[in-house]
Design a protein around this motif. Structure first.
Motif, PDB file in Angstrom:
ATOM      1  N   UNK A 105     128.480  93.021 155.852  1.00 30.48           N
ATOM      2  CA  UNK A 105     127.315  92.531 157.177  1.00 30.48           C
ATOM      3  C   UNK A 105     125.721  93.299 157.128  1.00 30.48           C
ATOM      4  N   UNK A 106     126.323  94.993 157.346  1.00 36.48           N
ATOM      5  CA  UNK A 106     125.974  95.858 156.255  1.00 36.48           C
ATOM      6  C   UNK A 106     126.144  96.548 156.109  1.00 36.48           C
ATOM      7  N   UNK A 107     125.435  97.303 155.142  1.00 35.13           N
ATOM      8  CA  UNK A 107     125.215  99.139 154.322  1.00 35.13           C
ATOM      9  C   UNK A 107     124.524 100.144 154.741  1.00 35.13           C
ATOM     10  N   UNK A 108     124.825 100.942 155.871  1.00 31.52           N
ATOM     11  CA  UNK A 108     123.992 101.319 156.663  1.00 31.52           C
ATOM     12  C   UNK A 108     124.471 103.357 155.637  1.00 31.52           C
ATOM     13  N   UNK A 109     122.443 103.685 155.141  1.00 34.15           N
ATOM     14  CA  UNK A 109     122.919 105.282 154.753  1.00 34.15           C
ATOM     15  C   UNK A 109     121.931 105.510 156.250  1.00 34.15           C
ATOM     16  N   UNK A 110     122.699 107.068 156.494  1.00 37.84           N
ATOM     17  CA  UNK A 110     122.710 107.723 157.601  1.00 37.84           C
ATOM     18  C   UNK A 110     123.153 109.016 157.899  1.00 37.84           C
ATOM     19  N   UNK A 111     123.101 109.106 158.863  1.00 36.36           N
ATOM     20  CA  UNK A 111     123.207 110.780 159.040  1.00 36.36           C
ATOM     21  C   UNK A 111     124.771 111.201 158.368  1.00 36.36           C
TER      22      UNK A 111
ATOM     23  N   UNK B 139     129.919  87.602 147.008  1.00 38.75           N
ATOM     24  CA  UNK B 139     128.448  87.520 147.642  1.00 38.75           C
ATOM     25  C   UNK B 139     127.686  88.012 146.767  1.00 38.75           C
ATOM     26  N   UNK B 140     126.435  87.140 146.167  1.00 38.23           N
ATOM     27  CA  UNK B 140     125.482  87.625 144.937  1.00 38.23           C
ATOM     28  C   UNK B 140     124.974  88.754 145.498  1.00 38.23           C
ATOM     29  N   UNK B 141     124.209  90.239 143.942  1.00 41.67           N
ATOM     30  CA  UNK B 141     124.185  90.780 144.723  1.00 41.67           C
ATOM     31  C   UNK B 141     122.171  91.558 145.765  1.00 41.67           C
ATOM     32  N   UNK B 142     121.809  89.389 145.482  1.00 40.06           N
ATOM     33  CA  UNK B 142     120.955  89.770 146.268  1.00 40.06           C
ATOM     34  C   UNK B 142     121.234  89.941 147.867  1.00 40.06           C
ATOM     35  N   UNK B 143     122.306  89.388 148.342  1.00 46.79           N
ATOM     36  CA  UNK B 143     122.383  89.103 149.739  1.00 46.79           C
ATOM     37  C   UNK B 143     122.797  90.392 149.707  1.00 46.79           C
ATOM     38  N   UNK B 144     124.196  91.868 149.131  1.00 46.71           N
ATOM     39  CA  UNK B 144     124.116  92.640 149.389  1.00 46.71           C
ATOM     40  C   UNK B 144     122.577  93.893 150.111  1.00 46.71           C
ATOM     41  N   UNK B 145     122.424  93.641 148.506  1.00 45.11           N
ATOM     42  CA  UNK B 145     120.763  94.153 148.819  1.00 45.11           C
ATOM     43  C   UNK B 145     120.039  94.117 150.122  1.00 45.11           C
ATOM     44  N   UNK B 146     119.451  92.498 150.452  1.00 40.29           N
ATOM     45  CA  UNK B 146     119.316  92.345 151.981  1.00 40.29           C
ATOM     46  C   UNK B 146     119.516  93.561 153.165  1.00 40.29           C
ATOM     47  N   UNK B 147     121.124  93.795 152.465  1.00 41.49           N
ATOM     48  CA  UNK B 147     121.878  94.473 154.328  1.00 41.49           C
ATOM     49  C   UNK B 147     121.672  95.576 153.861  1.00 41.49           C
ATOM     50  N   UNK B 148     121.453  95.807 152.651  1.00 40.18           N
ATOM     51  CA  UNK B 148     121.031  97.935 152.975  1.00 40.18           C
ATOM     52  C   UNK B 148     119.572  98.466 153.948  1.00 40.18           C
ATOM     53  N   UNK B 149     120.237  98.741 154.539  1.00 37.82           N
ATOM     54  CA  UNK B 149     118.847  99.405 155.663  1.00 37.82           C
ATOM     55  C   UNK B 149     119.404 101.140 155.990  1.00 37.82           C
ATOM     56  N   UNK B 150     118.326 101.418 156.615  1.00 35.39           N
ATOM     57  CA  UNK B 150     117.578 102.511 156.965  1.00 35.39           C
ATOM     58  C   UNK B 150     118.502 102.404 158.257  1.00 35.39           C
ATOM     59  N   UNK B 151     119.680 103.896 158.030  1.00 40.63           N
ATOM     60  CA  UNK B 151     120.068 104.208 159.783  1.00 40.63           C
ATOM     61  C   UNK B 151     119.271 105.385 160.748  1.00 40.63           C
TER      62      UNK B 151
END
Length: 468
Positions: free
Chosen positions: A63-69, A123-135
């Motif tokens: 659902x989300x790949x969140x980059x964070x501290x 899932x497609x790479x597009x789906x995964x890429x859209x789930x990458x967000x900054x936390x």
């Protein structure tokens, strides 16, 4: 021969499906990752774990790949997010090969991918890429508040508000500050009842406590994790891993030659798998805990699995409680299970990297017991003092490899000891002790194939013992 159940499920999915039929087919668990992914010369284990996760993208609804501290990055450098992008691009180049594992011919539209996904769907790479967000860029309880909202915390709120009964499992490879901020924001804007409902959507598995800088890691009060455990001890399933992740690191080092031979360089994903620096894949237990392989139900942390074993108790801060494995004898039990299952985990990963590289390889056996099949446990009500028969004769190997079974009891759940007439038989008689009334006992059927990498599958059987 392909796994026929997954193929049927995928056909249903690709043709369109109702919620009821999708549930019958088997939905993926919802997974969110909070990662402090970094360059290999800083901390390569997040990169390793991300490659591992992508090799199992058919098993999780990511659902989300969140980059964070995390420990080594407060504030988190936004430029490091590109390492996550590199793994997604590698997945994009390998996914057609990986899709052959489940017989998948195409991707759904992005709109349908954003709905519910069935186990076996890549899932497609597009789906995964859209789930990458900054936390959260900044860590600690000091950062929680008005100035700490992020695309990651906002996405978590939207995910929890979706009309979806499944829980959301948050795997904290760094700090869980982004989840804490989402909960804080909801607390400011909703009623206590609405807040409680929101928090209960989440399950949190933290790899140690990284919501602070490394130098202050023993000052637990600095972390927003303590606030979560104090404020929401009855609403939030919180697993604080202080044992299994270290063993994951050490076992990876001991088996590094196999990683070099069968993971690094296998497909484009394998080319992104770096050499270790401190340990190997220390964050991986957080998603192995959720992996729907039939061994454990993540709703019950006391069920032993590829992420070890946990009991609810006092945390290392000596103030809060959570599901932990940091004190003896629980630590040794958890480490023992990690050591026991690690060869199976590694073989499974290596087999999937073979698919990424060549588009062909081995499949896991498909366990069927008394007509029950799938990752959910088989629950049976039994009478104390009676004998029941468990029949796994319908178990198959999709590739027609020979296989063998092993039945065993998890002794940490319940007091009574089951008697299994022959633990290697396809069908077994299990005797329930006369004094076991009122107990719940757990039995596992483990299937091991004789094909490449000797892949395993599991089925947990839960016996609820009633009086005679």
């Amino acid at each position: 021969m392909l796994n026929h159940l997954r193929t049927i499920a995928l056909l249903i999915l690709l043709l369109g499906t109702s919620t009821i039929s999708a549930q019958k087919a088997g939905l993926k668990p919802r997974l969110v990752v909070c990662t402090d992914i970094a360059p290999a010369n800083v901390e390569p284990d997040d990169m390793e774990s991300m490659v591992h996760l992508m090799a199992y993208a058919d098993m999780f609804e990511i659902e989300a790949l969140i980059t964070s501290v995390g420990w080594n990055c407060d504030p988190y450098p936004m430029d490091w997010m590109r390492y996550l992008g590199r793994v997604i691009k590698a997945y994009d180049r390998d996914v057609l090969n990986l899709m052959k594992r489940s017989g998948q011919k195409k991707h759904l539209s992005l709109k349908k991918e954003n709905g519910s996904q069935i186990i076996g769907y890549w899932p497609s790479a597009e789906y995964l890429d859209n789930r990458c967000v900054m936390g959260s860029m900044y860590g600690g309880i000091r950062s929680i508040g008005e100035n700490n909202d992020s695309p990651g915390s906002e996405l978590l709120i939207r995910l929890a508000d979706e009309d979806d009964p499944r829980p959301i499992y948050v795997a904290a490879w760094g700090g869980a500050n982004t989840l804490a901020q989402a909960i804080w924001r909801v607390k400011q804007t909703r009623t206590p009842e609405e807040l409680q409902k929101f928090v209960r959507k989440f399950r949190l598995y933290t790899i140690t406590d990284q919501d602070m800088d490394y130098a202050h890691r023993m000052d637990r009060a600095r972390s927003s994790h303590m606030w979560l455990r104090q404020e929401f001890k009855d609403e939030l399933q919180f697993i604080w891993d202080e044992g299994t992740w270290q063993e994951q690191c050490e076992l990876g080092k001991q088996h590094w030659a196999q990683h070099q031979q069968n993971i690094q360089g296998k497909g484009e994903l394998g080319k992104e798998y770096p050499n270790y620096k401190w340990g190997v894949e220390g964050d991986t237990p957080s998603f192995l805990y959720v992996l729907p392989n039939g061994l454990n139900d993540p709703e019950d942390p006391s069920q032993a699995g590829w992420a070890g074993y946990h009991q609810r108790g006092l945390c290392p801060d000596s103030l809060t409680t959570a599901w932990t494995s940091w004190q003896e004898p629980v630590r040794s039990i958890s480490v023992g299970y990690k050591q026991r299952f690690y060869p199976d985990e590694l073989n499974d990963f290596m087999a999937r990297m073979e698919w990424a590289d060549k588009g062909e390889g081995n499949h896991n056996p498909i366990v069927t017991i008394n007509g029950h099949q799938g990752p959910s446990p088989l629950v049976i009500h039994v009478k104390a003092g009676k004998t029941i028969r468990l029949d796994a004769s319908k178990t198959i190997d999709p590739d027609r490899h020979a296989f063998h079974l092993h039945w065993w009891q998890q002794p940490e759940i319940g007091m009574a000891k089951l008697t299994i007439d022959d633990a290697r038989n396809v069908a077994v008689n299990v005797s329930i002790p006369a004094d076991a009334a009122g107990q719940t006992l757990h039995l596992i059927c483990e299937a091991s194939d004789h094909g490449p990498f000797n892949l395993k599958s599991y089925q947990r059987i839960i016996l609820i013992v009633e009086s005679k």
